[in-house]
Design a protein around this motif. Structure first.
Motif, short mmCIF file in Angstrom:
data_model
loop_
_atom_site.label_atom_id
_atom_site.label_comp_id
_atom_site.label_asym_id
_atom_site.label_seq_id
_atom_site.Cartn_x
_atom_site.Cartn_y
_atom_site.Cartn_z
N GLU A 97 -10.34 -15.78 7.14
CA GLU A 97 -9.61 -15.26 8.29
C GLU A 97 -8.78 -14.03 7.92
OE1 GLU A 97 -7.51 -18.70 9.78
OE2 GLU A 97 -9.29 -19.45 10.82
N ALA A 98 -7.90 -13.61 8.82
CA ALA A 98 -7.20 -12.33 8.69
C ALA A 98 -6.35 -12.21 7.44
CB ALA A 98 -6.33 -12.10 9.93
N ASN A 99 -5.88 -13.32 6.90
CA ASN A 99 -4.99 -13.24 5.74
C ASN A 99 -5.69 -12.84 4.45
OD1 ASN A 99 -6.41 -15.62 5.65
ND2 ASN A 99 -4.71 -16.86 4.90
N ILE A 100 -7.00 -12.59 4.51
CA ILE A 100 -7.72 -12.16 3.29
C ILE A 100 -7.48 -10.67 3.01
CG2 ILE A 100 -9.51 -13.89 3.63
CD1 ILE A 100 -11.37 -11.63 4.57
N ILE A 101 -7.11 -9.90 4.03
CA ILE A 101 -7.01 -8.45 3.87
C ILE A 101 -6.01 -8.02 2.78
CG2 ILE A 101 -6.32 -6.30 5.02
CD1 ILE A 101 -7.70 -7.30 7.51
N PRO A 102 -4.81 -8.62 2.69
CA PRO A 102 -3.88 -8.20 1.63
C PRO A 102 -4.42 -8.40 0.21
CG PRO A 102 -2.71 -9.43 3.32
CD PRO A 102 -4.16 -9.58 3.62
N GLY A 103 -5.40 -9.27 0.07
CA GLY A 103 -5.95 -9.51 -1.27
C GLY A 103 -7.14 -8.63 -1.61
N ILE A 104 -7.57 -7.77 -0.70
CA ILE A 104 -8.71 -6.88 -0.94
C ILE A 104 -8.22 -5.57 -1.55
CG2 ILE A 104 -10.65 -5.65 0.10
CD1 ILE A 104 -10.73 -7.78 2.27
N GLU A 105 -8.52 -5.36 -2.81
CA GLU A 105 -8.03 -4.17 -3.52
C GLU A 105 -8.55 -2.88 -2.89
OE1 GLU A 105 -5.77 -3.96 -5.89
OE2 GLU A 105 -5.47 -6.13 -5.68
N ALA A 106 -9.81 -2.88 -2.44
CA ALA A 106 -10.40 -1.67 -1.87
C ALA A 106 -9.65 -1.21 -0.62
CB ALA A 106 -11.88 -1.90 -1.54
N CYS A 107 -9.02 -2.15 0.07
CA CYS A 107 -8.28 -1.80 1.29
C CYS A 107 -6.92 -1.18 0.97
CB CYS A 107 -8.06 -3.05 2.15
SG CYS A 107 -9.59 -3.72 2.87
N LYS A 108 -6.54 -1.22 -0.31
CA LYS A 108 -5.25 -0.65 -0.73
C LYS A 108 -5.40 0.78 -1.22
CE LYS A 108 -3.66 -5.22 -2.24
NZ LYS A 108 -3.20 -6.04 -3.40
N ALA A 109 -6.62 1.28 -1.28
CA ALA A 109 -6.86 2.65 -1.75
C ALA A 109 -6.24 3.66 -0.78
CB ALA A 109 -8.36 2.90 -1.88
N PRO A 110 -5.73 4.78 -1.30
CA PRO A 110 -5.13 5.82 -0.43
C PRO A 110 -6.11 6.27 0.65
CG PRO A 110 -4.65 6.26 -2.73
CD PRO A 110 -5.65 5.15 -2.73
N GLY A 111 -5.64 6.31 1.88
CA GLY A 111 -6.49 6.78 2.97
C GLY A 111 -7.41 5.72 3.54
N THR A 112 -7.33 4.50 3.03
CA THR A 112 -8.19 3.41 3.51
C THR A 112 -7.38 2.41 4.32
OG1 THR A 112 -9.67 3.60 1.60
CG2 THR A 112 -9.75 1.54 2.85
N THR A 113 -7.90 2.03 5.47
CA THR A 113 -7.28 0.99 6.29
C THR A 113 -8.33 -0.06 6.64
OG1 THR A 113 -7.73 2.18 8.36
CG2 THR A 113 -5.60 2.57 7.31
N CYS A 114 -7.92 -1.31 6.62
CA CYS A 114 -8.82 -2.41 6.97
C CYS A 114 -8.15 -3.27 8.04
CB CYS A 114 -9.12 -3.27 5.74
SG CYS A 114 -9.93 -2.42 4.37
N ASN A 115 -8.88 -3.57 9.07
CA ASN A 115 -8.38 -4.42 10.14
C ASN A 115 -9.34 -5.60 10.36
OD1 ASN A 115 -5.99 -2.87 11.18
ND2 ASN A 115 -7.58 -1.30 11.42
N PHE A 116 -8.76 -6.76 10.54
CA PHE A 116 -9.57 -7.94 10.78
C PHE A 116 -10.10 -7.91 12.21
CE2 PHE A 116 -10.06 -12.34 12.22
CZ PHE A 116 -10.89 -12.84 11.24
N VAL A 117 -11.39 -8.22 12.36
CA VAL A 117 -12.02 -8.22 13.68
C VAL A 117 -12.28 -9.65 14.16
CG1 VAL A 117 -14.02 -7.53 15.05
CG2 VAL A 117 -13.10 -5.98 13.30
N SER A 118 -13.03 -10.41 13.37
CA SER A 118 -13.37 -11.76 13.83
C SER A 118 -13.96 -12.58 12.69
CB SER A 118 -14.38 -11.71 14.99
OG SER A 118 -15.62 -11.18 14.52
#
Length: 206
Positions: A164-185
């Motif tokens: 679920e949505a709480n996985i995003i903070p643990g994704i290192e690739a989403c922390k790269a400069p200029g990268t944003t990740c949003n949970f959809v479903s």
């Protein structure tokens, strides 16, 4: 025809012993179908260098070895090299396989018991060993199903947390400069919730 010969009689199915076995058989099938046949996916929306709102997915299924499931890359260049391999977290195969294996054994046992009830009830009633053995197996089955229910329910709660949505903070690739990740479903797991509910029901009817 000898005392041990086949004598087909469906009246046993109208008695509590036979009726309960039919219910156990049906719910064992349902548990196997819901858990063993489940397929789902988690979907994110990623924006990074050269990519805007790209959908990435991670498809998972029984036996829920989530740590082997990888998200698709946002683009062939992997966000200009900033997108590394991203996996879901957790391996819940032991719990899921225990649940499904036990369901399979109960399914086979119910078939064997129903064959005896329908075709050899005269032998079953005349030999005390058969009812006692049946009772012992039923009690053991109830205990094992109770254990498997708790184990699978805990694993299912963890599977939900890992997809679920709480996985995003643990994704290192989403922390790269200029990268944003949003949970959809994520695929609804209501059918898996039903698999947990079925087990206690079959225990209560024994």
């Amino acid at each position: 025809m000898g005392m041990t010969g086949l004598r087909v009689d469906f009246s046993m199915l109208l008695e509590p012993l036979g009726f309960v076995k039919v219910l156990e058989w049906i719910f064992a099938i349902f548990a196997l179908a819901t858990c063993g046949g489940f397929q789902g996916k988690t979907t994110l929306l990623v924006s990074c260098k050269g990519v805007v709102n790209k959908t990435v997915t991670a498809a998972f299924a029984y036996p829920f070895r989530l740590d082997t499931v990888e998200f698709s890359a946002p683009d062939p260049k992997g966000c200009a090299g900033t997108w590394t391999d991203v996996h879901l977290v957790g391996n819940f195969s032991s719990s899921a396989q225990f649940f499904v294996t036990l369901g399979s054994l109960v399914f086979l046992y119910c078939i064997a018991a129903l064959v005896v009830y329908i075709g050899y009830n005269h032998v079953y009633q005349q030999n005390n060993k058969f009812p006692l053995t049946d009772l012992a197996i039923s009690v053991l089955t109830a205990l094992l199903w109770l254990v498997s229910t708790f184990v699978w329910a805990k694993a299912l709660a963890d599977i939900k947390m890992s997809t679920e949505a709480n996985i995003i903070p643990g994704i290192e690739a989403c922390k790269a400069p200029g990268t944003t990740c949003n949970f959809v479903s994520v695929t609804s797991m209501g059918i898996l919730n039903l698999s947990v509910v079925c087990m206690p029901f079959t225990i209560r009817v024994q």
